[in-house]
Scaffold this active site. Structure first.
Site, short mmCIF file in Angstrom:
data_model
loop_
_atom_site.label_atom_id
_atom_site.label_comp_id
_atom_site.label_asym_id
_atom_site.label_seq_id
_atom_site.Cartn_x
_atom_site.Cartn_y
_atom_site.Cartn_z
N SER A 144 0.82 -1.22 0.00
CA SER A 144 0.00 0.00 0.00
C SER A 144 0.86 1.27 0.00
O SER A 144 1.92 1.31 0.62
CB SER A 144 -0.88 0.01 1.26
OG SER A 144 -1.45 1.28 1.46
N TYR A 167 -2.15 5.53 -4.42
CA TYR A 167 -3.27 6.46 -4.31
C TYR A 167 -2.91 7.67 -5.16
O TYR A 167 -1.78 8.16 -5.11
CB TYR A 167 -3.52 6.85 -2.85
CG TYR A 167 -4.33 5.81 -2.09
CD1 TYR A 167 -5.58 5.42 -2.54
CD2 TYR A 167 -3.83 5.22 -0.93
CE1 TYR A 167 -6.32 4.47 -1.86
CE2 TYR A 167 -4.57 4.26 -0.25
CZ TYR A 167 -5.81 3.89 -0.72
OH TYR A 167 -6.55 2.94 -0.06
N THR A 193 -5.36 2.66 -7.32
CA THR A 193 -6.68 2.42 -6.71
C THR A 193 -7.61 3.58 -7.02
O THR A 193 -7.28 4.74 -6.75
CB THR A 193 -6.52 2.25 -5.18
OG1 THR A 193 -5.70 1.10 -4.96
CG2 THR A 193 -7.86 2.05 -4.50
N LYS A 272 -7.01 -0.72 -9.98
CA LYS A 272 -7.66 -1.48 -8.91
C LYS A 272 -8.97 -0.80 -8.53
O LYS A 272 -8.96 0.39 -8.16
CB LYS A 272 -6.73 -1.55 -7.69
CG LYS A 272 -7.32 -2.30 -6.49
CD LYS A 272 -6.26 -2.49 -5.41
CE LYS A 272 -6.76 -3.32 -4.25
NZ LYS A 272 -7.57 -2.58 -3.28
N HIS A 296 -12.58 -2.67 -2.66
CA HIS A 296 -11.80 -2.28 -1.49
C HIS A 296 -12.21 -3.11 -0.27
O HIS A 296 -12.17 -2.64 0.86
CB HIS A 296 -12.00 -0.80 -1.20
CG HIS A 296 -10.75 -0.06 -0.78
ND1 HIS A 296 -10.12 0.87 -1.57
CD2 HIS A 296 -10.03 -0.12 0.36
CE1 HIS A 296 -9.07 1.36 -0.92
NE2 HIS A 296 -8.99 0.78 0.26
#
Ligand SMILES: Cc1cc2nc3c(=O)[nH]c(=O)nc-3n(C[C@H](O)[C@H](O)[C@H](O)COP(=O)(O)O)c2cc1C
Length: 405
Positions: A144, A167, A193, A272, A296
């Site tokens: 992440s 992100y 994402t 994603k 998610h």
């Protein structure tokens, strides 16, 4: 410190037969005795019980929460019962191979570890322990943006298949720096994402936080100097980035972002959070190298729709042009089997490996990967599939929509 002394104490008690019966472990097994070692876990739920006894309530809420009333989270889990396996006989299954490949890279198993932010919330070794487990097991790990260790250290511990989850942020110069750093650390793929454009309501997490009076600065919310981490500025991935006013995601992004991202990196770009046929087709059109069907883990839009339900439509949209991975609600090898049968190229787990991590660190994560592989292998044996490629739409029976729980 409080938290890890408690962890050590509970683990000591777990190995003491006299005291063990007092511990709240192994609820799902109905067993009297707690798990003394990860090898004792019969399924991933037993590791969940152990982790719940060790992880502080606020961290547990962060892990388990969906959004609003957790309907999408539950839908993700329930969707698997719509499908049945289709056993076949007199197939020589003396050799069953779980290996698969994505972007030409061989993976020992189609099961991969999804990105989860702040893994130190569940174990002091966080992403490093997960990387070591992934390395030992040959599992793909996606790390992440909100990782709790430096990506270079995680990459060194994984020494192989490590992808970076991005992100988007709301400032491209910051995004570019994140991506460049992940690329320099050796990640061949960036998974961007896109399911959280602007906020969410993690009600279960908020509720459990009320029950937790601990000071977070004693565990995951500290930097290398022991200072509390209060903002993006102190997260490892944002070192050297101007984080003033920076947001992790942006509500104004459009498909142009994918081209921009591709121009900024040599990594493959996968998206994603795709859940519809139209978006799958648009992803291909805009140059995505792959995608992950994901909501998610029920933590973004409270759509009520399971990722397994979305998978066939997304696979139609992609039409074999790029790989479609998926995640959400996978808790058994048979779940992995069903997702593969519906066209997933690989299948991700989130919470289950975090349970393993919270319970036993690296060894717990390895045990989760092992359990799912054993269950998947048994499903393949029973259905006469000798390789992941042999798992097809004909491998399952669709009972159709409805309540199958
Ligand atoms: C505690 C937690 C944190 C997560 N953090 C991230 C993240 O930082 N980035 C991301 O793309 N997805 C994140 N996810 C979603 C997972 O990558 C994955 O999509 C989801 O967990 C899969 O569902 P499952 O937990 O039912 O297996 C997170 C999920 C959880 C449970």
């Amino acid at each position: 410190m409080v938290r890890y002394d408690r962890r050590a104490l509970l683990q000591f008690l777990a190995t003491s037969p006299a005291l063990a019966a007092c511990l709240p472990f192994s609820k799902s097994s109905g067993a009297e005795r707690p798990l003394a070692s990860p090898a004792d876990a019969l399924d991933v739920f037993e590791l969940k019980d152990v982790a719940q006894g060790l992880v502080p309530p606020a961290h547990w809420g962060y892990l388990q929460s969906g959004v609003d009333g957790d309907a999408t989270l539950h839908a993700n889990l329930a969707a698997y019962s719509r499908y049945e396996l289709r056993p076949r006989r007199f197939v020589d299954v003396s050799h069953v191979d779980l290996a698969t490949s994505v972007f030409g890279v061989r993976l020992a198993s189609p099961v991969f570890f999804c990105p989860i932010g702040a893994l130190r919330a569940f174990h002091p070794e966080g992403e490093i322990a997960v990387a070591r487990a992934a390395r030992a097991h040959g599992t793909l790990q996606i790390v992440s943006t909100q990782m709790s260790y430096a990506i270079e250290d995680i990459a060194a511990a994984r020494a192989g298949a490590l992808w970076y989850q991005l992100y988007t942020t709301d400032r491209f110069e910051a995004t570019r720096k994140l991506v460049k750093r992940a690329q320099a650390a050796g990640c061949p793929v960036v998974a961007v994402t896109v399911d959280l454009p602007a906020g969410r309501n993690t009600e279960t997490a908020a509720r459990l936080r009320r029950a937790d009076t601990r000071d977070c600065s004693a565990c995951h919310m500290v930097d290398a100097h022991g200072n509390p981490r209060l903002s993006l500025a102190s997260e490892p991935m944002f070192q050297g980035i101007d984080t003033r006013g920076l947001r992790l995601t942006s509500p104004s992004l459009t498909w142009d972002f994918i081209k921009r991202l591709k121009d900024a990196t040599t990594m493959k770009v996968i998206i994603k959070g795709i859940e519809s046929q139209e978006d799958a087709a648009l992803a291909v059109e805009h140059g995505a190298d792959g995608l992950i069907v994901s909501n998610h883990g029920g933590r973004a839009t409270e759509s009520g729709r399971a990722t397994l339900e979305s998978l066939p439509a997304v696979v139609r949209g992609v039409a074999g042009r790029i790989p479609a991975l998926m995640d959400g609600g996978v808790r058994r090898g048979t779940d992995v089997y069903k997702a593969l049968a519906l066209g997933a190229s690989a299948v991700g787990i989130g919470r289950p490996y975090a349970w393993g991590l919270g319970a036993f660190g690296q060894a717990g994560v390895e045990r989760v990967a092992q359990i799912l592989d054993v269950e998947l292998r048994l499903a393949m044996v029973g259905c006469g599939a000798r390789s992941v490629r042999e798992i097809s739409a004909a491998s399952i029976i669709d009972r159709g929509p409805g309540d199958h729980a």
